[in-house]
Structure formats: structure tokens, C-alpha cells
Design a protein around this motif. Sequence first.
Motif, PDB file in Angstrom:
ATOM      1  N   UNK A 177       0.912  -1.250  -0.061  1.00  0.00           N
ATOM      2  CA  UNK A 177      -0.136   0.070   0.065  1.00  0.00           C
ATOM      3  C   UNK A 177       0.659   1.173   0.077  1.00  0.00           C
ATOM      4  N   UNK A 178       2.185   1.122   0.560  1.00  0.00           N
ATOM      5  CA  UNK A 178       2.934   2.430   0.853  1.00  0.00           C
ATOM      6  C   UNK A 178       3.122   3.376  -0.332  1.00  0.00           C
ATOM      7  N   UNK A 179       3.401   2.291  -1.598  1.00  0.00           N
ATOM      8  CA  UNK A 179       4.008   2.982  -2.666  1.00  0.00           C
ATOM      9  C   UNK A 179       2.796   3.956  -3.532  1.00  0.00           C
TER      10      UNK A 179
ATOM     11  N   UNK B   6       0.432   5.491  -1.720  1.00  0.00           N
ATOM     12  CA  UNK B   6       0.160   6.516  -0.626  1.00  0.00           C
ATOM     13  C   UNK B   6      -1.421   5.920  -0.360  1.00  0.00           C
ATOM     14  N   UNK B   7      -1.554   4.684   0.139  1.00  0.00           N
ATOM     15  CA  UNK B   7      -2.698   4.330   0.720  1.00  0.00           C
ATOM     16  C   UNK B   7      -2.729   3.404   1.964  1.00  0.00           C
ATOM     17  N   UNK B   8      -1.814   3.905   2.629  1.00  0.00           N
ATOM     18  CA  UNK B   8      -1.549   3.330   4.189  1.00  0.00           C
ATOM     19  C   UNK B   8      -1.412   4.360   5.190  1.00  0.00           C
ATOM     20  N   UNK B   9      -2.302   4.125   6.145  1.00  0.00           N
ATOM     21  CA  UNK B   9      -2.210   4.981   7.253  1.00  0.00           C
ATOM     22  C   UNK B   9      -2.196   4.331   8.755  1.00  0.00           C
ATOM     23  N   UNK B  10      -1.355   4.895   9.584  1.00  0.00           N
ATOM     24  CA  UNK B  10      -1.302   4.273  10.999  1.00  0.00           C
ATOM     25  C   UNK B  10      -1.543   5.270  11.981  1.00  0.00           C
ATOM     26  N   UNK B  11      -2.270   4.844  12.943  1.00  0.00           N
ATOM     27  CA  UNK B  11      -2.334   5.540  14.302  1.00  0.00           C
ATOM     28  C   UNK B  11      -1.989   4.933  15.455  1.00  0.00           C
ATOM     29  N   UNK B  12      -2.329   5.292  16.523  1.00  0.00           N
ATOM     30  CA  UNK B  12      -1.981   4.697  17.927  1.00  0.00           C
ATOM     31  C   UNK B  12      -2.900   3.384  18.004  1.00  0.00           C
ATOM     32  N   UNK B  13      -3.957   3.273  17.393  1.00  0.00           N
ATOM     33  CA  UNK B  13      -4.847   2.229  17.685  1.00  0.00           C
ATOM     34  C   UNK B  13      -4.924   1.250  16.530  1.00  0.00           C
TER      35      UNK B  13
ATOM     36  N   UNK C  16      -5.250   0.165   5.163  1.00  0.00           N
ATOM     37  CA  UNK C  16      -4.957   0.428   3.643  1.00  0.00           C
ATOM     38  C   UNK C  16      -6.084   0.267   2.938  1.00  0.00           C
ATOM     39  N   UNK C  17      -6.182   1.240   1.992  1.00  0.00           N
ATOM     40  CA  UNK C  17      -7.366   1.179   1.019  1.00  0.00           C
ATOM     41  C   UNK C  17      -6.762   1.675  -0.447  1.00  0.00           C
ATOM     42  N   UNK C  18      -6.835   0.656  -1.089  1.00  0.00           N
ATOM     43  CA  UNK C  18      -6.291   0.888  -2.900  1.00  0.00           C
ATOM     44  C   UNK C  18      -7.226   1.248  -3.382  1.00  0.00           C
ATOM     45  N   UNK C  19      -7.568   2.204  -4.501  1.00  0.00           N
ATOM     46  CA  UNK C  19      -8.625   2.479  -5.201  1.00  0.00           C
ATOM     47  C   UNK C  19      -8.736   1.553  -6.447  1.00  0.00           C
ATOM     48  N   UNK C  20      -9.912   0.978  -6.873  1.00  0.00           N
ATOM     49  CA  UNK C  20      -9.856   0.127  -7.995  1.00  0.00           C
ATOM     50  C   UNK C  20      -9.245  -1.334  -7.643  1.00  0.00           C
TER      51      UNK C  20
ATOM     52  N   UNK D 154      -9.787  -9.151  -7.599  1.00  0.00           N
ATOM     53  CA  UNK D 154      -9.094  -8.426  -8.194  1.00  0.00           C
ATOM     54  C   UNK D 154      -7.653  -7.893  -7.464  1.00  0.00           C
ATOM     55  N   UNK D 155      -6.347  -7.921  -8.002  1.00  0.00           N
ATOM     56  CA  UNK D 155      -5.319  -7.154  -7.785  1.00  0.00           C
ATOM     57  C   UNK D 155      -4.881  -6.546  -8.955  1.00  0.00           C
ATOM     58  N   UNK D 156      -4.799  -5.173  -8.907  1.00  0.00           N
ATOM     59  CA  UNK D 156      -4.222  -4.747 -10.095  1.00  0.00           C
ATOM     60  C   UNK D 156      -2.887  -4.452 -10.652  1.00  0.00           C
ATOM     61  N   UNK D 157      -2.688  -4.506 -11.728  1.00  0.00           N
ATOM     62  CA  UNK D 157      -1.334  -4.343 -12.239  1.00  0.00           C
ATOM     63  C   UNK D 157      -0.462  -3.393 -11.420  1.00  0.00           C
ATOM     64  N   UNK D 158      -1.112  -2.276 -10.976  1.00  0.00           N
ATOM     65  CA  UNK D 158      -0.287  -1.227 -10.586  1.00  0.00           C
ATOM     66  C   UNK D 158       0.307  -1.549  -9.412  1.00  0.00           C
ATOM     67  N   UNK D 159      -0.327  -2.471  -8.604  1.00  0.00           N
ATOM     68  CA  UNK D 159       0.240  -2.826  -7.338  1.00  0.00           C
ATOM     69  C   UNK D 159       1.561  -3.771  -7.680  1.00  0.00           C
TER      70      UNK D 159
END
Length: 242
Positions: A21-23, A25-32, A36-40, A141-146
Motif C-alpha cells: 500500500x505504501x507506494x 500512498x494508501x497506508x495510514x497508521x495511528x495509535x489504535x 490501507x485502501x487502494x482505489x480500484x 482483483x489485484x491490479x497491475x499497478x500494485x
Amino acid sequence: MKNQHIIQNINNLTSLWKTASVPLDSYVKNSVFEYCVIKDSDWPNRLWFNQPIDEGTIHKAKKKLSTLSSPLTIPYFNIDTNNSYKLLEKNDFELKFEQVAMFLKLENTFNVSENLTMIHISNESEAELWAALYPRAFGYHIPKKIITSTEKSINYYLAYYQNQPIGTAIAFQTEKTIGIHGVGVIPEMRKKGFASEIMKHLINMAINDGSDIMTLQASRMGKNVYLKLGFKEQFLIKNYTL
């Protein structure tokens, strides 16, 4: 050592989601929790807690999930005895599917069939073929962009039989642990022993590369393939949606 193997399994799985997800820009972390949510894409699109859950942490997760455009899968690693997953069910989370976490100490290589070969994805055309084959095996589906954005940190493989692509696999390294994910065979080639043969190739490659432990997460129906190869069951992963 058993607890260490459990930690290695969970760490490999969650690290894979993050790395995918990081490449983009789809990864977020907090204390809890982390998510990750990747469009399409149907994968990884997860939210996982990084501390024991209670009413407060669940409320924070629900609040975040309500703001996202795509539904996420929420894995619960059932490694304790307090059954806190019941808090999720009490708070409108619905069980979607279950997986069995498993591990294998890498010691002995297998004899493998020369009729099946494993191709490591290394260019855009191979990534496009992998992305087209994967949903035939899994239904999502896992898209080619990943693949193209992570191929240097995540290993994607196509399995070929008689020069035809028939299956997929993902291998992801965390320290001396190699996690195996996405082992699938297209419907018309199932029940011919190919899943087991793919795993034998992956085990041999992992041993040759110096890995100590192999981890994976199997469906209840599919776990027998891995038990026959020497894998041991560890814990249940209960996957929820809100």
C-alpha cells in the motif's frame, strides 16, 4: 518458540499489506489501528488493530470506516482466550470468512515435477498476465499497478504447466520468515495436484535462499494441502466487515 512463530506469521502478513500500500500512498497508521485502501483494487484493503480491542478502540475504528469510500476487511487474530472478537460482533461487524494461520520449519526440500515451472514476475507484460490470471483463481482483483510498484519488495510468481499459465503465488520476506500468499490455480486446472506442486517449488526456493520459517493463511477447506506438506496449524483469523 510457538509464540514467536505466531508473531512471525502476523508480522509477515501485516507487513505485506503495508508494503503493498505504501507506494500508492494508501497506508495510514495511528495509535489504535492501521489501514490501507487502494482505489480500484480488492486487495489488501484491510484495517487491523495494533493493540487489544475494547469498546473504545472499536468505536474509533467504526468512525474511521464510516468515512472511507471502500469497504475494508477487519482481521481478528484469535490468539488469546478472552474471545474479544465478540465485541466486534456486538458492534455490527459481520464475520465474512475465516482462515487458519499455519507455519512450517524449513528443513527438507521436495522432489518436484519438471512439468511445472515458476516464473518470477519482472516486467510489465508479465505483471499484466498475473493480474489477469489471479481473479480467475480467487474471484477478486489485484491490479497491475500494485505489482509494478512493489515487484522489488514483493515476489510475484506465475506457475506454468506445458507452457500455459495455470496458477499464481506471492512470496514476501520478513527477516528469516518467508510468507506465502495468493497460491491459486485456475478452475479448469484444479484437482490435479498443482497447488501442492507450486508449494513444493516455493519451499525449495525458500530453503535455497536461507529462510528458516514459512508462514501462510489457509482456508478451512484448503488447509489439508498444507498439512500434507508438513505445515502446522497455529491460530484462527476471523475476518469481518462493518
